[in-house]
Design a protein around this motif. Structure first.
Motif, PDB file in Angstrom:
ATOM      1  N   ASP A  47       0.875  -0.832   0.023  1.00 27.94           N
ATOM      2  CA  ASP A  47      -0.125  -0.273  -0.086  1.00 27.94           C
ATOM      3  C   ASP A  47       0.776   1.196   0.477  1.00 27.94           C
ATOM      4  OD1 ASP A  47      -2.176   1.486   0.512  1.00 27.94           O
ATOM      5  OD2 ASP A  47      -2.538   1.363   2.404  1.00 27.94           O
ATOM      6  N   TYR A  48       0.340   2.896  -0.915  1.00 30.55           N
ATOM      7  CA  TYR A  48       0.776   3.340  -0.504  1.00 30.55           C
ATOM      8  C   TYR A  48       1.600   4.572   0.815  1.00 30.55           C
ATOM      9  CZ  TYR A  48      -3.176   6.150  -0.846  1.00 30.55           C
ATOM     10  OH  TYR A  48      -4.860   7.118  -1.201  1.00 30.55           O
ATOM     11  N   PHE A  49       0.404   4.302   2.229  1.00 31.66           N
ATOM     12  CA  PHE A  49       0.796   4.378   2.876  1.00 31.66           C
ATOM     13  C   PHE A  49       2.021   3.208   4.131  1.00 31.66           C
ATOM     14  CE2 PHE A  49      -4.166   5.042   3.107  1.00 31.66           C
ATOM     15  CZ  PHE A  49      -4.320   6.915   3.006  1.00 31.66           C
ATOM     16  N   ILE A  50       1.693   2.128   3.562  1.00 29.96           N
ATOM     17  CA  ILE A  50       3.461   1.995   4.383  1.00 29.96           C
ATOM     18  C   ILE A  50       4.479   2.828   3.741  1.00 29.96           C
ATOM     19  CG2 ILE A  50       4.121  -0.709   3.981  1.00 29.96           C
ATOM     20  CD1 ILE A  50       1.172  -0.956   4.610  1.00 29.96           C
ATOM     21  N   ALA A  51       4.677   2.609   2.134  1.00 28.11           N
ATOM     22  CA  ALA A  51       5.361   3.449   0.944  1.00 28.11           C
ATOM     23  C   ALA A  51       5.561   4.325   1.984  1.00 28.11           C
ATOM     24  CB  ALA A  51       4.929   2.864  -0.583  1.00 28.11           C
ATOM     25  N   ILE A  52       4.902   5.530   1.982  1.00 31.36           N
ATOM     26  CA  ILE A  52       5.378   6.331   3.111  1.00 31.36           C
ATOM     27  C   ILE A  52       5.973   6.200   4.127  1.00 31.36           C
ATOM     28  CG2 ILE A  52       4.429   8.954   3.785  1.00 31.36           C
ATOM     29  CD1 ILE A  52       2.177   8.418   1.661  1.00 31.36           C
ATOM     30  N   GLY A  53       5.566   5.439   4.939  1.00 22.57           N
ATOM     31  CA  GLY A  53       6.697   5.613   5.770  1.00 22.57           C
ATOM     32  C   GLY A  53       7.696   4.805   5.415  1.00 22.57           C
ATOM     33  N   ALA A  54       7.505   3.684   4.631  1.00 17.60           N
ATOM     34  CA  ALA A  54       9.490   2.885   4.340  1.00 17.60           C
ATOM     35  C   ALA A  54      10.239   4.026   3.758  1.00 17.60           C
ATOM     36  CB  ALA A  54       8.648   2.109   3.444  1.00 17.60           C
ATOM     37  N   LEU A  55       9.388   5.671   3.077  1.00 17.32           N
ATOM     38  CA  LEU A  55       9.656   6.636   2.593  1.00 17.32           C
ATOM     39  C   LEU A  55      10.790   7.612   3.185  1.00 17.32           C
ATOM     40  CD1 LEU A  55      10.783   7.941  -0.293  1.00 17.32           C
ATOM     41  CD2 LEU A  55       8.778   9.248   0.177  1.00 17.32           C
ATOM     42  N   LEU A  56       9.661   7.307   4.901  1.00 14.98           N
ATOM     43  CA  LEU A  56      10.930   8.114   6.106  1.00 14.98           C
ATOM     44  C   LEU A  56      11.552   7.778   6.745  1.00 14.98           C
ATOM     45  CD1 LEU A  56       7.023   9.593   6.778  1.00 14.98           C
ATOM     46  CD2 LEU A  56       8.823  11.154   5.789  1.00 14.98           C
ATOM     47  N   LEU A  57      11.737   5.984   6.746  1.00 15.10           N
ATOM     48  CA  LEU A  57      12.268   5.616   7.455  1.00 15.10           C
ATOM     49  C   LEU A  57      13.566   5.512   6.584  1.00 15.10           C
ATOM     50  CD1 LEU A  57      13.207   4.191  10.121  1.00 15.10           C
ATOM     51  CD2 LEU A  57      11.863   1.617   8.948  1.00 15.10           C
ATOM     52  N   ILE A  60      15.380   8.610   7.321  1.00 14.39           N
ATOM     53  CA  ILE A  60      16.103   8.719   8.387  1.00 14.39           C
ATOM     54  C   ILE A  60      17.291   7.858   8.424  1.00 14.39           C
ATOM     55  CG2 ILE A  60      16.086   7.967  11.160  1.00 14.39           C
ATOM     56  CD1 ILE A  60      12.634   9.452  10.569  1.00 14.39           C
ATOM     57  N   VAL A  61      17.444   6.588   7.563  1.00 17.05           N
ATOM     58  CA  VAL A  61      18.175   6.128   7.704  1.00 17.05           C
ATOM     59  C   VAL A  61      19.374   5.747   7.156  1.00 17.05           C
ATOM     60  CG1 VAL A  61      18.827   3.038   7.404  1.00 17.05           C
ATOM     61  CG2 VAL A  61      17.597   4.018   8.878  1.00 17.05           C
ATOM     62  N   MET A  62      19.029   6.160   5.979  1.00 13.44           N
ATOM     63  CA  MET A  62      20.062   6.914   5.037  1.00 13.44           C
ATOM     64  C   MET A  62      20.685   8.546   5.368  1.00 13.44           C
ATOM     65  SD  MET A  62      20.744   4.984   2.588  1.00 13.44           S
ATOM     66  CE  MET A  62      22.111   5.476   1.482  1.00 13.44           C
ATOM     67  N   GLY A  63      20.412   9.246   6.202  1.00 20.70           N
ATOM     68  CA  GLY A  63      21.159  10.689   6.956  1.00 20.70           C
ATOM     69  C   GLY A  63      21.839   9.800   7.551  1.00 20.70           C
ATOM     70  N   ILE A  64      21.432   9.309   8.501  1.00 16.00           N
ATOM     71  CA  ILE A  64      22.238   8.403   9.222  1.00 16.00           C
ATOM     72  C   ILE A  64      23.913   7.796   8.755  1.00 16.00           C
ATOM     73  CG2 ILE A  64      23.049   6.761  11.338  1.00 16.00           C
ATOM     74  CD1 ILE A  64      19.612   7.274  11.788  1.00 16.00           C
ATOM     75  N   VAL A  65      23.276   7.176   7.751  1.00 10.12           N
ATOM     76  CA  VAL A  65      24.465   6.426   6.288  1.00 10.12           C
ATOM     77  C   VAL A  65      25.232   7.049   6.625  1.00 10.12           C
ATOM     78  CG1 VAL A  65      25.149   4.473   4.810  1.00 10.12           C
ATOM     79  CG2 VAL A  65      23.888   4.112   6.792  1.00 10.12           C
ATOM     80  N   ARG A  66      24.742   8.096   5.869  1.00  3.57           N
ATOM     81  CA  ARG A  66      25.991   8.935   5.518  1.00  3.57           C
ATOM     82  C   ARG A  66      26.319  10.328   6.276  1.00  3.57           C
ATOM     83  NH1 ARG A  66      21.094  11.519   2.960  1.00  3.57           N
ATOM     84  NH2 ARG A  66      21.668  10.984   1.067  1.00  3.57           N
ATOM     85  N   SER A  67      25.904  10.514   7.134  1.00  2.35           N
ATOM     86  CA  SER A  67      26.585  11.445   8.429  1.00  2.35           C
ATOM     87  C   SER A  67      27.516  10.295   9.157  1.00  2.35           C
ATOM     88  CB  SER A  67      26.025  12.003   9.661  1.00  2.35           C
ATOM     89  OG  SER A  67      25.151  10.749  10.277  1.00  2.35           O
ATOM     90  N   LYS A  68      28.100   9.102   8.711  1.00  2.59           N
ATOM     91  CA  LYS A  68      28.405   8.503   9.891  1.00  2.59           C
ATOM     92  C   LYS A  68      29.651   8.262   8.571  1.00  2.59           C
ATOM     93  CE  LYS A  68      28.327   5.878  13.059  1.00  2.59           C
ATOM     94  NZ  LYS A  68      28.835   6.278  14.187  1.00  2.59           N
TER      95      LYS A  68
END
Length: 105
Positions: A47-57, A60-68
């Motif tokens: 579903d696209y509601f789950i896709a929005i949640g996965a997009l936000l998650l 966040i995860v890629m921001g952490i990886v990028r900063s590390k």
């Protein structure tokens, strides 16, 4: 009297070999497009509601990886400067995969 000495920043590495350029390009593409790819894949699977949640998650995860990655390879005196994904990928490739002999001078 104060003596303010400003240290010169090291330029972003430039590569001469195709192997190093390819590694840097692939890291840049991974850093830039993983968030959107995860959102589209999850949207296709469910579903696209789950896709929005996965997009936000994934954002966040890629921001952490990028900063590390950024904090592990950029010299400490230069961490106050903003770097885009290409700069982070170039520094990471230069420090981890392609050493000083492969860099242009």
């Amino acid at each position: 009297m104060q003596d303010n000495i400003i240290d010169m920043i090291e330029p972003t590495p430039k590569f001469s070999s195709k192997k190093c350029k390819l590694i840097s390009l692939s890291i840049r593409i991974i850093l830039q497009y993983t968030t959107f790819a995860v959102g589209l894949i999850v949207w296709y699977i469910s579903d696209y509601f789950i896709a929005i949640g996965a997009l936000l998650l994934s954002f966040i995860v890629m921001g952490i990886v990028r900063s590390k990655i950024r904090n592990s390879v950029i010299p400490p005196k230069q961490r106050e400067y903003p770097y885009n994904d290409q700069g982070i990928a170039d520094w990471f490739t230069a420090r981890e995969f392609c050493y000083e002999e492969d860099l242009k001078e």
